[in-house]
Motif scaffolding. Structure first.
Motif, PDB file in Angstrom:
ATOM      1  N   ASN A 176      16.090  26.579 -27.269  1.00  0.00           N
ATOM      2  CA  ASN A 176      16.627  25.014 -28.007  1.00  0.00           C
ATOM      3  C   ASN A 176      18.315  25.473 -28.722  1.00  0.00           C
ATOM      4  O   ASN A 176      18.494  24.481 -29.767  1.00  0.00           O
ATOM      5  N   GLY A 177      18.411  26.338 -28.066  1.00  0.00           N
ATOM      6  CA  GLY A 177      19.846  26.986 -28.360  1.00  0.00           C
ATOM      7  C   GLY A 177      19.362  28.489 -29.125  1.00  0.00           C
ATOM      8  O   GLY A 177      20.945  28.934 -29.524  1.00  0.00           O
ATOM      9  N   GLN A 178      18.582  28.443 -29.600  1.00  0.00           N
ATOM     10  CA  GLN A 178      18.167  29.875 -30.306  1.00  0.00           C
ATOM     11  C   GLN A 178      18.157  30.852 -28.690  1.00  0.00           C
ATOM     12  O   GLN A 178      18.591  30.583 -27.435  1.00  0.00           O
ATOM     13  N   ASN A 179      16.826  31.327 -28.566  1.00  0.00           N
ATOM     14  CA  ASN A 179      16.639  32.455 -27.716  1.00  0.00           C
ATOM     15  C   ASN A 179      15.178  31.710 -26.395  1.00  0.00           C
ATOM     16  O   ASN A 179      15.029  30.975 -27.079  1.00  0.00           O
ATOM     17  N   PHE A 180      15.551  32.543 -25.282  1.00  0.00           N
ATOM     18  CA  PHE A 180      14.876  31.590 -24.508  1.00  0.00           C
ATOM     19  C   PHE A 180      13.466  32.213 -24.334  1.00  0.00           C
ATOM     20  O   PHE A 180      12.880  33.603 -24.403  1.00  0.00           O
TER      21      PHE A 180
ATOM     22  N   ALA B 276      11.493  19.489 -28.791  1.00  0.00           N
ATOM     23  CA  ALA B 276      13.061  20.437 -28.888  1.00  0.00           C
ATOM     24  C   ALA B 276      13.887  20.691 -27.838  1.00  0.00           C
ATOM     25  O   ALA B 276      14.974  20.772 -27.841  1.00  0.00           O
TER      26      ALA B 276
ATOM     27  N   ILE C  21      16.098  26.897 -17.893  1.00  0.00           N
ATOM     28  CA  ILE C  21      16.714  27.875 -16.689  1.00  0.00           C
ATOM     29  C   ILE C  21      14.977  28.359 -15.233  1.00  0.00           C
ATOM     30  O   ILE C  21      14.506  28.553 -16.198  1.00  0.00           O
TER      31      ILE C  21
ATOM     32  N   TYR D 220      14.127  31.698 -13.047  1.00  0.00           N
ATOM     33  CA  TYR D 220      14.438  32.874 -13.007  1.00  0.00           C
ATOM     34  C   TYR D 220      13.339  33.093 -11.732  1.00  0.00           C
ATOM     35  O   TYR D 220      12.240  32.708 -12.065  1.00  0.00           O
TER      36      TYR D 220
ATOM     37  N   PHE E 129      18.685  34.458 -12.458  1.00  0.00           N
ATOM     38  CA  PHE E 129      19.243  33.033 -12.523  1.00  0.00           C
ATOM     39  C   PHE E 129      19.136  32.585 -11.120  1.00  0.00           C
ATOM     40  O   PHE E 129      19.790  32.613  -9.908  1.00  0.00           O
TER      41      PHE E 129
ATOM     42  N   ASP F 296      16.177  22.109 -25.096  1.00  0.00           N
ATOM     43  CA  ASP F 296      17.781  21.024 -24.069  1.00  0.00           C
ATOM     44  C   ASP F 296      18.100  21.758 -23.347  1.00  0.00           C
ATOM     45  O   ASP F 296      18.668  21.370 -22.743  1.00  0.00           O
ATOM     46  N   TYR F 297      17.723  22.907 -22.568  1.00  0.00           N
ATOM     47  CA  TYR F 297      17.654  23.506 -22.228  1.00  0.00           C
ATOM     48  C   TYR F 297      17.602  24.579 -20.890  1.00  0.00           C
ATOM     49  O   TYR F 297      16.135  25.385 -22.087  1.00  0.00           O
TER      50      TYR F 297
ATOM     51  N   ARG G  26      19.790  21.054 -17.951  1.00  0.00           N
ATOM     52  CA  ARG G  26      20.161  20.387 -19.329  1.00  0.00           C
ATOM     53  C   ARG G  26      19.503  19.122 -19.528  1.00  0.00           C
ATOM     54  O   ARG G  26      18.865  18.573 -18.447  1.00  0.00           O
TER      55      ARG G  26
END
Lengths: 114, 110
Positions: free
Chosen positions: B94-98, B29, B34, B36, B46, B31-32, B51
């Motif tokens: 998924n929109g919460q924490n990494f 789930a 990164i 590092y 970063f 969807d983003y 996405r």
């Protein structure tokens, strides 16, 4: 422009003590997250705050608490320190609390519990 | 193979060669993503993001590839330089924490 600033950079505490770590986000950023990074591992999520409200919490005991102030700076508090709390504590700053928002990290606070 | 604790997977490359660092993420789930870079004694820096509606994104000397079918992410660094030596982490959300992967140590040989 100043990045994310954390203080102190290093700290040594004794088991059972309490510690407060501080974070100032990038100017204009309203969301602050806290992560714990044990040596040799990736950061683990502890808390996220946005507009002074807790928006997320990781799998950490109640000894860990945090808050965000009106100027968007934040404090992480840990009570009754254990040896296993020794780690690098990272603060991440984001512009918003929404999808696809980059998170920028500070240099961290190295906490050693003896 | 993957190690835990102090024994990070290590990739050694010659200066000037291309580097490819791989990451298997866990949540379908997410969807983003990164990448590092973390140098000794510093916080994660970063590098590049992507996405889930994309399968490739390029930056300056770096390219991120995303394969959602097998939940795999890779970071390609062109013409690797000594300053690229660091530990590299992929992070997913998924929109919460990494959620961070275990990391790969990149060592650039002269």
């Amino acid at each position: 422009d100043a990045g994310v600033t954390q203080s102190p950079t290093h700290l040594i505490k004794t088991r059972g003590q309490h510690v407060t770590l501080r974070c100032s986000p990038i100017s204009g950023h309203k969301s602050v997250s806290w992560y714990q990074q044990v040596l040799g591992q990736g950061p683990q999520f502890i808390f996220q705050y946005y507009e002074k409200e807790e928006r997320g919490r990781g799998n950490f005991p109640d000894r860990f608490s945090a808050r965000q102030f009106p100027n968007y700076s934040s404090e992480l508090n840990v009570n009754a320190l254990l040896l296993g709390d020794s780690a690098l504590y990272l603060c991440a700053s984001s512009l918003y609390y929404r999808r696809y928002t980059e998170a920028f990290f500070g240099q961290g606070t190295r906490l050693t519990v003896v | 193979g993957e190690s835990v604790g102090l024994h990070l997977p290590t990739l050694s490359v010659q200066e000037g060669d291309n580097s490819i660092i791989n990451c298997a993420y866990s949540n379908s789930a997410s969807d983003y993503f990164i990448w590092y870079k973390q140098e000794s004694g510093k916080g994660p820096q970063f590098i590049i993001d992507i996405r889930s509606n994309m399968d490739k994104r390029q930056g300056q000397r770096v390219t991120v590839l995303l394969n959602k079918t097998v939940k795999h992410l890779s970071l390609q660094i062109a013409a690797t330089q000594p300053g690229d030596s660091a530990v590299y982490f992929c992070a997913e959300t998924n929109g919460q924490n990494f959620v961070f992967g275990p990391g790969t140590r990149l060592s650039v040989l002269p």
